[in-house]
Design an enzyme around this catalytic site. Sequence first.
Site, mmCIF file in Angstrom:
data_model
loop_
_atom_site.group_PDB
_atom_site.id
_atom_site.type_symbol
_atom_site.label_atom_id
_atom_site.label_comp_id
_atom_site.label_asym_id
_atom_site.label_seq_id
_atom_site.Cartn_x
_atom_site.Cartn_y
_atom_site.Cartn_z
ATOM 1 N N CYS A 123 12.323 -13.356 11.157
ATOM 2 C CA CYS A 123 12.262 -14.514 10.469
ATOM 3 C C CYS A 123 11.600 -15.178 12.058
ATOM 4 O O CYS A 123 12.022 -15.040 12.964
ATOM 5 C CB CYS A 123 14.114 -14.621 10.347
ATOM 6 S SG CYS A 123 14.265 -16.207 11.382
ATOM 7 N N GLU A 124 11.245 -16.017 11.241
ATOM 8 C CA GLU A 124 9.838 -16.892 11.926
ATOM 9 C C GLU A 124 10.777 -18.251 12.403
ATOM 10 O O GLU A 124 10.236 -19.022 13.640
ATOM 11 C CB GLU A 124 8.974 -17.553 11.243
ATOM 12 C CG GLU A 124 9.030 -18.737 10.267
ATOM 13 C CD GLU A 124 7.780 -19.424 9.722
ATOM 14 O OE1 GLU A 124 6.956 -17.645 9.390
ATOM 15 O OE2 GLU A 124 7.737 -19.841 9.247
ATOM 16 N N HIS A 125 12.116 -18.254 12.381
ATOM 17 C CA HIS A 125 12.641 -19.258 12.581
ATOM 18 C C HIS A 125 13.985 -19.140 13.733
ATOM 19 O O HIS A 125 13.827 -19.848 14.415
ATOM 20 C CB HIS A 125 14.262 -20.637 11.548
ATOM 21 C CG HIS A 125 13.375 -20.284 10.567
ATOM 22 N ND1 HIS A 125 13.796 -20.573 8.896
ATOM 23 C CD2 HIS A 125 12.336 -21.206 10.729
ATOM 24 C CE1 HIS A 125 13.195 -20.431 8.485
ATOM 25 N NE2 HIS A 125 11.918 -21.127 9.042
ATOM 26 N N HIS A 126 14.158 -18.035 13.871
ATOM 27 C CA HIS A 126 14.817 -17.281 15.162
ATOM 28 C C HIS A 126 14.689 -15.896 15.879
ATOM 29 O O HIS A 126 15.040 -15.283 16.779
ATOM 30 C CB HIS A 126 16.177 -16.714 14.857
ATOM 31 C CG HIS A 126 16.892 -18.079 14.107
ATOM 32 N ND1 HIS A 126 16.499 -17.662 12.475
ATOM 33 C CD2 HIS A 126 17.910 -19.194 14.466
ATOM 34 C CE1 HIS A 126 17.855 -19.081 12.216
ATOM 35 N NE2 HIS A 126 17.901 -19.892 13.524
ATOM 36 N N GLN A 152 11.122 -14.376 4.230
ATOM 37 C CA GLN A 152 10.552 -13.918 3.095
ATOM 38 C C GLN A 152 10.337 -13.943 1.560
ATOM 39 O O GLN A 152 9.505 -13.832 1.324
ATOM 40 C CB GLN A 152 12.779 -13.280 3.212
ATOM 41 C CG GLN A 152 12.485 -11.888 2.441
ATOM 42 C CD GLN A 152 14.477 -11.820 1.306
ATOM 43 O OE1 GLN A 152 14.966 -11.470 2.893
ATOM 44 N NE2 GLN A 152 14.156 -10.991 -0.017
ATOM 45 N N HIS A 188 20.276 -10.459 6.417
ATOM 46 C CA HIS A 188 18.927 -11.460 7.540
ATOM 47 C C HIS A 188 20.238 -11.692 9.391
ATOM 48 O O HIS A 188 20.786 -11.715 9.262
ATOM 49 C CB HIS A 188 18.474 -12.355 7.207
ATOM 50 C CG HIS A 188 17.409 -12.924 6.497
ATOM 51 N ND1 HIS A 188 16.261 -13.816 6.595
ATOM 52 C CD2 HIS A 188 17.148 -12.315 5.485
ATOM 53 C CE1 HIS A 188 15.310 -13.985 5.247
ATOM 54 N NE2 HIS A 188 15.994 -12.584 4.795
ATOM 55 N N CYS A 231 19.791 -13.090 11.680
ATOM 56 C CA CYS A 231 19.936 -14.631 12.335
ATOM 57 C C CYS A 231 21.364 -14.726 11.441
ATOM 58 O O CYS A 231 22.060 -16.174 11.891
ATOM 59 C CB CYS A 231 18.156 -15.427 11.838
ATOM 60 S SG CYS A 231 18.151 -15.405 10.397
HETATM 61 ZN ZN LIG Z 1 16.309 -17.200 11.424
#
Ligand SMILES: [Zn+2]
Length: 197
Positions: free
Chosen positions: A85-88, A126, A154, A156
């Site tokens: 995931c590109e956020h975490h 995703q 996920h 995260c």
């Molecule tokens: Zn994430």
Amino acid sequence: MSDDVKKRPTQQDAEQAVRTLIEWAGDDPTREGLLETPKRVAKAYRELFAGYEADPREYLQRTFEEVGGYDELVVLRDIRVVSFCEHHMLPFLGTAHVGYLPSDRVVGISKLARVVNGFARRLQIQEKLTAEIAEAIQDILQPKGVGVVIVSEHSCMTMRGVNTPGSRLTTSRLLGVVRDDPRTRQEFLELVRSPDR
Ligand SMILES: [Zn+2]
């Protein structure tokens, strides 16, 4: 190459960044157990982010036109998805189901898995991953329709934050007749459905 192109950090830079993270977390990167860790992490990331090294669309270029009159859906189920995931920068793991209704060309089935892998091994969300796979197949193979469904967990969410192990995210992208023709759509969705999901 022009000077504007940002120079990619070296392996050493990456290892130094890992050392910084170890120290920032509160540990000592010079103790024995951690000495080789930055190198291992960089090596693992190199593999996990291998998607940046190739254009997954290339995998679809070689097609077969002798399809023996086959004009039904081709569906490859349960392709393992390993993405981040590109956020975490935490992994999301799951399965992808990819199908298409050929017009006059088919592609080797392993290529479908390679396309999934190629787009997955990057920093992703995703929803975007699902769309990229479907659109690559549509653009290059030009079938009558494409369907991609991804179900994944996920980390995260499951190991931090709201902490809900077992919850899975389902995303889908349907194009052409797989989206617009109710019978084809239903057939695709039935083919990718299994008792456990
Ligand atoms: Zn994430």
